[in-house]
Design an enzyme around this catalytic site. Sequence first.
Site, PDB file in Angstrom:
ATOM      1  N   VAL A  62       0.501  -4.877   3.674  1.00 59.57           N
ATOM      2  CA  VAL A  62      -0.349  -5.471   4.827  1.00 59.57           C
ATOM      3  C   VAL A  62      -1.524  -6.346   4.210  1.00 59.57           C
ATOM      4  O   VAL A  62      -2.187  -5.826   3.294  1.00 59.57           O
ATOM      5  CB  VAL A  62      -0.994  -4.389   5.669  1.00 59.57           C
ATOM      6  N   MET A  64      -4.681  -5.751   1.628  1.00 64.65           N
ATOM      7  CA  MET A  64      -5.709  -4.826   1.958  1.00 64.65           C
ATOM      8  C   MET A  64      -5.741  -3.747   0.680  1.00 64.65           C
ATOM      9  O   MET A  64      -4.549  -3.448   0.074  1.00 64.65           O
ATOM     10  CB  MET A  64      -5.396  -4.023   3.061  1.00 64.65           C
ATOM     11  N   SER A  65      -6.826  -3.359   0.182  1.00 67.57           N
ATOM     12  CA  SER A  65      -7.221  -2.255  -0.884  1.00 67.57           C
ATOM     13  C   SER A  65      -8.228  -1.460  -0.595  1.00 67.57           C
ATOM     14  O   SER A  65      -9.259  -2.301  -0.341  1.00 67.57           O
ATOM     15  CB  SER A  65      -6.832  -3.187  -2.189  1.00 67.57           C
ATOM     16  N   MET A  89      -5.080   7.860  -1.194  1.00 70.76           N
ATOM     17  CA  MET A  89      -6.330   8.471  -1.760  1.00 70.76           C
ATOM     18  C   MET A  89      -7.528   8.287  -1.116  1.00 70.76           C
ATOM     19  O   MET A  89      -8.852   8.414  -1.493  1.00 70.76           O
ATOM     20  CB  MET A  89      -6.541   7.721  -3.249  1.00 70.76           C
ATOM     21  N   GLY A 110      -3.322  -1.114   6.043  1.00 66.29           N
ATOM     22  CA  GLY A 110      -2.159  -0.770   5.198  1.00 66.29           C
ATOM     23  C   GLY A 110      -1.633   0.768   5.054  1.00 66.29           C
ATOM     24  O   GLY A 110      -0.569   0.958   5.339  1.00 66.29           O
ATOM     25  N   HIS A 111      -2.516   1.532   4.948  1.00 63.33           N
ATOM     26  CA  HIS A 111      -2.341   2.718   5.075  1.00 63.33           C
ATOM     27  C   HIS A 111      -1.842   3.470   6.595  1.00 63.33           C
ATOM     28  O   HIS A 111      -0.913   4.279   6.850  1.00 63.33           O
ATOM     29  CB  HIS A 111      -3.671   4.066   4.778  1.00 63.33           C
ATOM     30  N   LEU A 135      -9.226   4.676   3.879  1.00 65.54           N
ATOM     31  CA  LEU A 135      -8.329   3.945   4.564  1.00 65.54           C
ATOM     32  C   LEU A 135      -8.396   2.716   5.318  1.00 65.54           C
ATOM     33  O   LEU A 135      -9.443   2.359   5.834  1.00 65.54           O
ATOM     34  CB  LEU A 135      -7.574   5.135   5.725  1.00 65.54           C
ATOM     35  N   HIS A 136      -7.194   1.939   5.402  1.00 66.23           N
ATOM     36  CA  HIS A 136      -7.403   0.552   5.876  1.00 66.23           C
ATOM     37  C   HIS A 136      -5.902   0.414   6.705  1.00 66.23           C
ATOM     38  O   HIS A 136      -5.172   1.460   6.702  1.00 66.23           O
ATOM     39  CB  HIS A 136      -7.659  -0.448   4.795  1.00 66.23           C
TER      40      HIS A 136
HETATM   41  P1  AMP Z   1      -3.810   4.563  -2.162  1.00 66.07           P
HETATM   42  O1  AMP Z   1      -4.947   5.305  -1.330  1.00 66.07           O
HETATM   43  O2  AMP Z   1      -4.301   3.317  -2.584  1.00 66.07           O
HETATM   44  O3  AMP Z   1      -3.212   5.297  -3.247  1.00 66.07           O
HETATM   45  O4  AMP Z   1      -2.425   3.997  -1.411  1.00 66.07           O
HETATM   46  C1  AMP Z   1      -1.832   4.961  -0.752  1.00 66.07           C
HETATM   47  C2  AMP Z   1      -0.480   4.462  -0.090  1.00 66.07           C
HETATM   48  O5  AMP Z   1      -1.005   3.212   0.508  1.00 66.07           O
HETATM   49  C3  AMP Z   1       0.435   3.887  -1.392  1.00 66.07           C
HETATM   50  O6  AMP Z   1       1.817   3.973  -0.937  1.00 66.07           O
HETATM   51  C4  AMP Z   1       0.094   2.347  -1.375  1.00 66.07           C
HETATM   52  O7  AMP Z   1       1.102   1.532  -1.778  1.00 66.07           O
HETATM   53  C5  AMP Z   1      -0.108   2.151   0.198  1.00 66.07           C
HETATM   54  N1  AMP Z   1      -0.998   0.745   0.421  1.00 66.07           N
HETATM   55  C6  AMP Z   1      -2.194   0.707  -0.203  1.00 66.07           C
HETATM   56  N2  AMP Z   1      -2.562  -0.704   0.137  1.00 66.07           N
HETATM   57  C7  AMP Z   1      -1.690  -1.058   1.054  1.00 66.07           C
HETATM   58  C8  AMP Z   1      -1.427  -2.455   1.805  1.00 66.07           C
HETATM   59  N3  AMP Z   1      -2.067  -3.300   1.715  1.00 66.07           N
HETATM   60  N4  AMP Z   1      -0.270  -2.480   2.538  1.00 66.07           N
HETATM   61  C9  AMP Z   1       0.770  -1.616   2.592  1.00 66.07           C
HETATM   62  N5  AMP Z   1       0.566  -0.269   1.858  1.00 66.07           N
HETATM   63  C10 AMP Z   1      -0.473  -0.296   1.083  1.00 66.07           C
END
Ligand code: AMP
Length: 284
Positions: free
Chosen positions: A176, A184-185, A30, A36-37, A33-34
């Site tokens: 991550v 990370m979020s 979504m 984790g992405h 990005l960080h």
């Molecule tokens: P989002 O943009 O929050 O919908 O996340 C997109 C993808 O990145 C999803 O598969 C999440 O599980 C993954 N994701 C989000 N935060 C992390 C993180 N800290 N470590 C690993 N994957 C992550």
Amino acid sequence: MEEIVTGAAMRAWSDRARAAGRRIGLVPTMGYLHEGHISLVAEARRRAETCVASIFVNPLQFGPSEDLERYPRDLPRDRDALSAAGVDVLYLPTAAEMYPPGFQTEVTVSGVSGGLCGRSRPGHFKGVTTVVTKLFNAVKPHVAVFGEKDYQQLAVIRRMANDLDTGIEVVGAPIVREADGVAMSSRNAYLSADEREAARCLSRALAAARDAVATGTRAAADVLTSVRAVLDAEPKARIDYAEIVDVDALEPLEHIDHRALIALAVFIGRTRLIDNTILTASNA
Ligand code: AMP
């Protein structure tokens, strides 16, 4: 890095890549990005020679009182990060393209969608599985990578990919974390400095659960008592749920016999954060 906006253009690109014999990896996001992405992109690139990342803030997966309108966005920065990470195609569908007038199809996974975040966020996983089906059909990946940060989402999508004979390999990638342990979020951007400090209680609570199991505690209720003590000690934290469940079906466990998942959803101020870890009872 190429940018594609429509489903038709995405499918045409994918057909060409497949005709050329290339494997396609997909990383749905979504945006905002960080690291984790970016770790998911690295995993996709290890498993396929072409990598597609998508950015789509999916209205279907947000409840009426949730943060759809204020979800953080920074497309120029995301573009740079994905391009630097070696993404070949950025798929950027619009909401109007994804859900045109007359759209009336839903993809629902029962069972594994029901507890944890499914209970707290009615309709959330139905929104996720519907959009991921559309992304799968547009991108036609061989492999799709999702983060264990959203452990239930990964389990639901695995179930769906398998149940619907997609043939797509669904791969999970580890959480991550920031240096202080906070997962990370994109939603961490909502936190004030004080709240960011308070957010450390989630990873501390997970560490307390691991410690309890390491010192022989096996009753889930007893592990959860230690976890709640850590969270209750943080005045800015309000527990949405703290549960110990089995790692596949995500059904509540009374006893940790071998491996179990502890999953947390905690409000820090107005911001709802989730985190989880696997508990391993080594001497069971
Ligand atoms: P989002 O943009 O929050 O919908 O996340 C997109 C993808 O990145 C999803 O598969 C999440 O599980 C993954 N994701 C989000 N935060 C992390 C993180 N800290 N470590 C690993 N994957 C992550």
